[in-house]
Write a protein that holds these residues in place. Structure first.
Motif, mmCIF file in Angstrom:
data_model
loop_
_atom_site.group_PDB
_atom_site.id
_atom_site.type_symbol
_atom_site.label_atom_id
_atom_site.label_comp_id
_atom_site.label_asym_id
_atom_site.label_seq_id
_atom_site.Cartn_x
_atom_site.Cartn_y
_atom_site.Cartn_z
ATOM 1 N N ASN A 75 0.842 -1.195 0.000
ATOM 2 C CA ASN A 75 0.000 0.000 0.000
ATOM 3 C C ASN A 75 0.882 1.252 0.000
ATOM 4 O O ASN A 75 0.443 2.344 0.341
ATOM 5 N N ASP A 76 2.145 1.078 -0.394
ATOM 6 C CA ASP A 76 3.166 2.124 -0.471
ATOM 7 C C ASP A 76 3.782 2.452 0.896
ATOM 8 O O ASP A 76 4.705 3.257 0.973
ATOM 9 N N PRO A 111 15.444 2.049 2.652
ATOM 10 C CA PRO A 111 14.730 2.726 3.749
ATOM 11 C C PRO A 111 13.507 1.951 4.246
ATOM 12 O O PRO A 111 12.360 2.383 4.107
ATOM 13 N N TYR A 112 13.773 0.806 4.813
ATOM 14 C CA TYR A 112 12.694 -0.020 5.339
ATOM 15 C C TYR A 112 13.263 -0.963 6.386
ATOM 16 O O TYR A 112 14.471 -1.151 6.483
ATOM 17 N N SER A 113 12.374 -1.540 7.173
ATOM 18 C CA SER A 113 12.798 -2.520 8.181
ATOM 19 C C SER A 113 11.835 -3.697 8.155
ATOM 20 O O SER A 113 10.615 -3.527 8.020
ATOM 21 N N LEU A 122 8.062 0.503 5.258
ATOM 22 C CA LEU A 122 8.829 1.566 4.626
ATOM 23 C C LEU A 122 8.841 2.800 5.518
ATOM 24 O O LEU A 122 7.842 3.134 6.159
ATOM 25 N N PHE A 123 9.985 3.479 5.561
ATOM 26 C CA PHE A 123 10.100 4.674 6.400
ATOM 27 C C PHE A 123 9.315 5.844 5.808
ATOM 28 O O PHE A 123 8.851 6.725 6.542
ATOM 29 N N ASN A 124 9.205 5.885 4.491
ATOM 30 C CA ASN A 124 8.421 6.902 3.792
ATOM 31 C C ASN A 124 7.569 6.215 2.724
ATOM 32 O O ASN A 124 7.855 5.085 2.338
ATOM 33 N N VAL A 172 10.524 7.007 -3.834
ATOM 34 C CA VAL A 172 10.103 7.724 -2.637
ATOM 35 C C VAL A 172 9.877 9.172 -3.071
ATOM 36 O O VAL A 172 10.822 9.980 -3.067
ATOM 37 N N PRO A 173 8.653 9.525 -3.478
ATOM 38 C CA PRO A 173 8.411 10.834 -4.097
ATOM 39 C C PRO A 173 8.784 12.022 -3.226
ATOM 40 O O PRO A 173 9.327 13.017 -3.719
#
Length: 284
Positions: A75-76, A111-113, A122-124, A172-173
């Protein structure tokens, strides 16, 4: 409360559900009631209702994509893998090993865990490249980020990714960044290649298919194939772009490089000669 017409326009202009909720205090049900054509007389009320329902469905349940392990949902904000468990375990292990020895700069490309054996957060907000077509100015920076990632992976980790495909790279926009996943086929440089992405077999250089040895060249070729893909050539080969896109950019996509640092420097010099340096918001 926002009037009916204003809400319809907000929904139609929103790129994702979070972008919409940031401009209204209404709940999902309240928004639906406000813009539904049974109540709202705006000529595009039905379009807005359909758009809102789709954005909400994507946000709550995710959309389905396919990668080298099979199906996954996103879902992004999260990614949930539903395919081959052994392949997912291998990709997770490879990524965590690389991230453990990565500098903070290198980690920006991951950028994820992982919050379970088969999902990560995702962090963003990040959007898969699969099915995307982007304007030239955005393809420019996406390739720049990918080449930077390759330099870090090759120089810092001594490995090749060998699976840089549209399903394994996310945009990551908000930060003009990328999130690279899909570490299924990772191998030490000059080491043996055990697996490749079958769906993108034609993206690999013939030398890798013949020698089965991991090289920087293979990753660089796949980055260039992504560039062609994002410009609209779904084959990734780039030759179809010769008559429609920037000549020197396409020449770069069709060139061959063996060293990620030299390739990155060549690319940046090409961009400096042909394109203005500017930040353009990516509205997706």
């Amino acid at each position: 409360m926002t009037d009916d017409s204003g809400m319809v326009e907000q929904v139609l202009q929103a790129t994702h559900y979070h972008a919409l909720t940031g401009h209204t205090a209404m709940t999902f049900r309240e928004m639906v009631k406000t813009i539904h054509p049974d109540k709202c007389k705006h000529p595009r009320a039905q379009d807005a209702t359909n758009r809102l329902l789709e954005m909400f469905r994507h946000f709550t349940s995710g959309s389905s994509f396919t990668d080298d392990s099979g199906q996954f949902l996103t879902n992004d904000h999260w990614v949930l893998f539903q395919g081959d468990t052994q392949a997912i375990t291998q990709a997770r292990r490879n990524q965590l090993e690389i991230a453990a020895g990565a500098t903070e700069h290198f980690k920006r490309y991951m950028p994820y865990s992982w919050d379970s054996d088969h999902s990560f957060l995702l962090f963003n907000r990040a959007v898969p490249l699969a099915n995307l077509t982007l304007p030239q100015e955005h393809v420019n920076w996406v390739l720049s980020r990918l080449l930077e990632f390759c330099m870090q992976l090759h120089r810092r980790a001594g490995r090749a990714h060998l699976g840089l495909t549209p399903a394994h790279v996310m945009l990551v926009p908000e930060t003009h960044g990328i999130a690279v996943a899909g570490f299924y086929h990772t191998a030490e440089l000059a080491g043996k290649v055990s697996t490749i992405s079958a769906a993108y077999r034609h993206w690999y250089p013939g030398q890798l298919l013949r020698d089965k040895m991991a090289t920087e060249h293979a990753d660089l070729e796949m980055v260039k194939r992504i560039g062609a893909y994002l410009l609209g050539d779904r084959s990734g080969l780039g030759t179809a772009l010769r008559k429609t896109h920037h000549r020197e950019f396409v020449d770069f996509l069709l060139s061959s490089d063996d060293d990620s640092l030299a390739c990155y420097e060549k690319y940046r010099e090409m961009l400096d000669r042909n394109f203005p340096s500017q930040f353009i918001h990516l509205n997706i």
